[in-house]
Design an enzyme around this catalytic site. Structure first.
Site, mmCIF file in Angstrom:
data_model
loop_
_atom_site.group_PDB
_atom_site.id
_atom_site.type_symbol
_atom_site.label_atom_id
_atom_site.label_comp_id
_atom_site.label_asym_id
_atom_site.label_seq_id
_atom_site.Cartn_x
_atom_site.Cartn_y
_atom_site.Cartn_z
ATOM 1 N N CYS A 185 13.678 10.507 6.872
ATOM 2 C CA CYS A 185 13.649 10.121 8.282
ATOM 3 C C CYS A 185 15.020 10.284 8.930
ATOM 4 O O CYS A 185 15.118 10.472 10.133
ATOM 5 C CB CYS A 185 13.098 8.710 8.455
ATOM 6 S SG CYS A 185 13.844 7.550 7.337
ATOM 7 N N GLU B 203 10.104 1.217 10.454
ATOM 8 C CA GLU B 203 11.115 2.273 10.264
ATOM 9 C C GLU B 203 10.395 3.587 10.496
ATOM 10 O O GLU B 203 9.560 3.984 9.679
ATOM 11 C CB GLU B 203 11.665 2.265 8.835
ATOM 12 C CG GLU B 203 12.376 1.001 8.424
ATOM 13 C CD GLU B 203 13.668 0.773 9.150
ATOM 14 O OE1 GLU B 203 14.118 1.674 9.892
ATOM 15 O OE2 GLU B 203 14.213 -0.321 8.998
ATOM 16 N N GLU C 68 10.434 16.126 15.343
ATOM 17 C CA GLU C 68 10.695 15.900 13.929
ATOM 18 C C GLU C 68 9.844 16.859 13.108
ATOM 19 O O GLU C 68 8.643 16.970 13.311
ATOM 20 C CB GLU C 68 10.345 14.453 13.558
ATOM 21 C CG GLU C 68 10.685 14.140 12.116
ATOM 22 C CD GLU C 68 10.504 12.666 11.775
ATOM 23 O OE1 GLU C 68 9.491 12.076 12.197
ATOM 24 O OE2 GLU C 68 11.367 12.114 11.064
ATOM 25 N N GLY D 264 7.180 5.001 8.109
ATOM 26 C CA GLY D 264 6.333 6.185 8.225
ATOM 27 C C GLY D 264 6.523 6.834 9.571
ATOM 28 O O GLY D 264 7.561 6.659 10.229
ATOM 29 N N SER D 265 5.493 7.544 9.998
ATOM 30 C CA SER D 265 5.618 8.306 11.240
ATOM 31 C C SER D 265 5.570 7.385 12.466
ATOM 32 O O SER D 265 4.990 6.295 12.408
ATOM 33 C CB SER D 265 4.485 9.328 11.324
ATOM 34 O OG SER D 265 3.244 8.658 11.318
ATOM 35 N N THR D 266 6.137 7.851 13.559
ATOM 36 C CA THR D 266 6.110 7.071 14.797
ATOM 37 C C THR D 266 4.670 6.913 15.281
ATOM 38 O O THR D 266 4.291 5.847 15.789
ATOM 39 C CB THR D 266 7.001 7.744 15.861
ATOM 40 O OG1 THR D 266 8.347 7.747 15.360
ATOM 41 C CG2 THR D 266 6.984 7.003 17.189
ATOM 42 N N LYS E 207 0.846 -1.206 0.000
ATOM 43 C CA LYS E 207 0.000 0.000 0.000
ATOM 44 C C LYS E 207 0.874 1.246 0.000
ATOM 45 O O LYS E 207 1.488 1.600 0.991
ATOM 46 C CB LYS E 207 -0.938 0.053 1.208
ATOM 47 C CG LYS E 207 -2.036 1.090 0.943
ATOM 48 C CD LYS E 207 -2.643 1.718 2.171
ATOM 49 C CE LYS E 207 -1.863 2.877 2.741
ATOM 50 N NZ LYS E 207 -1.779 4.088 1.895
ATOM 51 N N GLY F 248 3.176 4.234 13.251
ATOM 52 C CA GLY F 248 3.894 3.007 13.610
ATOM 53 C C GLY F 248 3.306 2.345 14.849
ATOM 54 O O GLY F 248 3.166 1.125 14.930
#
Ligand code: ADP
Length: 497
Positions: free
Chosen positions: A301, A267, A400, A245-247, A192, A250
């Site tokens: 990232c 990641e 971030e 992607g983003s934390t 995706k 995640g």
């Protein structure tokens, strides 16, 4: 501004309404939904793409399962190698088209799309194409308590159906990071792409079809995070999920995976410290620091977003950073003179602008940048931006941003510096600029980060592991480590007595 002409083949590709790629066929979503993709350089719609929902995800997972248990499960390792090499060749043959598609959907300069994504994708596929015939188990000299003579050996088997949820910052190469090890180990995939950048994945699916992979080995479902990503992450028949992607997302993925105890690799975000020692070659270090934050508009990232400069070289470093920032030519990715494109979307643009104005409110000193050039107000452009916040008081020193914004901080005591560098919930990357070998090794040993770069930044290689400490992720991608993440190990005991 002189744009490169769009290739007729890319025009055709963009003009066709896009379907989902499931079981080797192009199919419309069951509910019939679609969404548009815009060019972030001018906000114009460039394509219309299918919007997958749960029922489509179910179909894709079913197709992946069917291929895994059927034809793909019987394909020999050497044939997997051949198909992957064929795909790498096709990616290379299509490189100019892919480069334009990536540049149009993501905004990045065409040359960066070409070299930083397409060429890298072919390299990754070739690296992993070497693996199928080298994934070995072992025989183990066990000591059964019964005294029986036993043979014990291990076999590495594909983990199964893999869900891959990828971000928009490297829309093509992130697919390769996950497809490479999955295909090498004999897994099947449901991919995706991010809703902002689904086109390069669809183009890749065309090449996967042409390469001759059996239907269902790779399926591509375009759609939104909640509509398509969430059902994929929670799907009971998915064995592994690989996410970049983003934390924040995640965390949701990890929670969704618990239902059927999927294997998970993540990641996630970063706030990477980049350290300049007083003995460093400052010209080189400042260039590395600028490239480390401004590459890909800072939407990386591993962006070198926290720059720690020794007091004694602070002024010189700031001068150099100003020079590099002003040397950037900001413009549409398809203008050959452009070195910095727009941010990917209106959301991202607002986030970055928000951080810039908050930093000013919080007292950080704006050294340069911080605005959208007047002549580029049609797109999501942001100047390369340098803030000085000596004692890291502002939130731009901690959070971030995912934009071309570096926070420069100064230091004088090395032990305190290492503490400050590690004082973050992230641990993806870190850098040190020095000509002192002892210091380089000492600091590299103390930094809590998955990648440590000495006198360089953003060196990533398919043969070397990549991933994060702390909240930057779970597991490693690339290199031989990732093979374990896509395989199960079976231990077989045979009583020979
Ligand atoms: P960003 O915030 O930078 O856009 P995200 O982490 O939101 O990055 O997105 C990365 C990928 O995760 C995209 O493909 C997105 O569609 C997907 N995604 C977003 N939300 C979810 C979710 N709840 N479940 C699964 N996937 C999601």
């Amino acid at each position: 501004m002189a744009n490169i002409d769009i290739f007729p083949d890319v025009e055709r590709f963009l003009s066709e309404s896009k379907s989902l790629f499931i079981a080797g066929e192009w199919v419309k979503p069951i509910a019939g939904g679609s969404f548009t993709v815009e060019n972030p350089a001018n906000r114009q719609v460039i394509a219309t793409v299918s919007s997958a929902e749960k029922e489509d995800v179910d179909r894709a997972v079913q197709a992946a399962r069917y291929a895994l248990e059927g034809v793909w499960g019987r394909v020999q390792p050497s044939e997997r190698t051949r198909l992957m090499l064929r795909l790498a060749d096709l990616v290379e043959e299509d490189a100019h088209h892919l480069g334009q598609i990536i540049s149009l959907e993501n905004g990045k300069p065409y040359t960066n799309a070409y070299s930083g994504e397409v060429v890298i994708t072919a390299n990754i596929l070739r690296y992993f194409a070497g693996w199928p015939s080298k994934i070995e188990g072992s025989t183990i000299p066990i000591s059964p308590r019964s005294g029986a003579q036993m043979l014990n050996y291990t076999v590495k088997e594909p983990v199964g159906v893999c869900a891959m949820i990828v971000p928009w910052n490297f829309p093509l190469s992130m697919c390769a990071w996950k497809l490479g090890p999955a295909l090498a180990t004999g897994c099947t995939a449901v991919l995706k792409p991010a809703e902002q950048t689904p086109l390069s994945s669809l183009r890749l699916a065309e090449l996967i079809q042409r390469a001759g992979f059996p239907g269902g080995v790779v399926n591509v479902v375009t759609g939104f995070g909640e509509g398509a990503g969430a059902p994929l992450a929670a799907h009971p028949d998915v064995d592994k999920i690989a996410f970049t992607g983003s934390t924040a997302v995640g965390r949701l993925i990890a929670q969704a995976a618990v239902g059927n105890m999927k294997k998970v690799s993540l990641e996630l975000g970063g706030k990477s410290p980049n350290i300049i020692l007083p003995d460093a070659d400052i010209i080189r270090a400042a260039k590395g620091a600028a490239d480390g934050i401004f590459y890909n508009q800072g939407q990386v990232c591993t962006a070198a977003s926290r720059l720690y400069v020794h007091d004694s070289v602070l002024e010189q470093t700031l001068d150099e950073l100003r020079k590099h920032a002003s040397a950037h030519v900001i413009g549409p990715g398809l203008d050959p003179s452009t070195t910095m494109g727009p941010l990917v979307s209106s959301d991202q643009y607002e986030i970055v602008r928000g951080y810039i104005s908050k930093a000013i409110d919080e007292g950080a000193e704006l050294i340069c940048g911080g605005k959208t050039p007047d002549y580029l107000s049609d797109g999501y452009f942001m100047e390369p931006t340098v803030f000085l916040d000596k004692q890291e008081k502002a939130c731009i020193a901690r959070e971030e941003i995912f934009g071309p914004v570096v926070t420069v901080m100064s230091w004088s005591d090395i032990d305190e510096l290492v503490y400050r560098a590690n004082n973050t919930p992230f641990g993806l990357a870190a850098g040190v600029w020095t000509n002192n070998l002892q210091q380089a090794h000492r600091i590299a040993a103390q930094l809590k980060a998955g990648s440590v770069w000495v006198n360089c930044w953003n060196v990533v290689d398919p043969a070397s592991p990549f991933g994060g400490y702390k909240q930057s992720g779970w597991g490693r991608e690339m290199g031989k480590n990732v093979i374990d993440a896509y395989t199960e190990t079976k231990s077989v005991f045979i009583d020979l007595s």
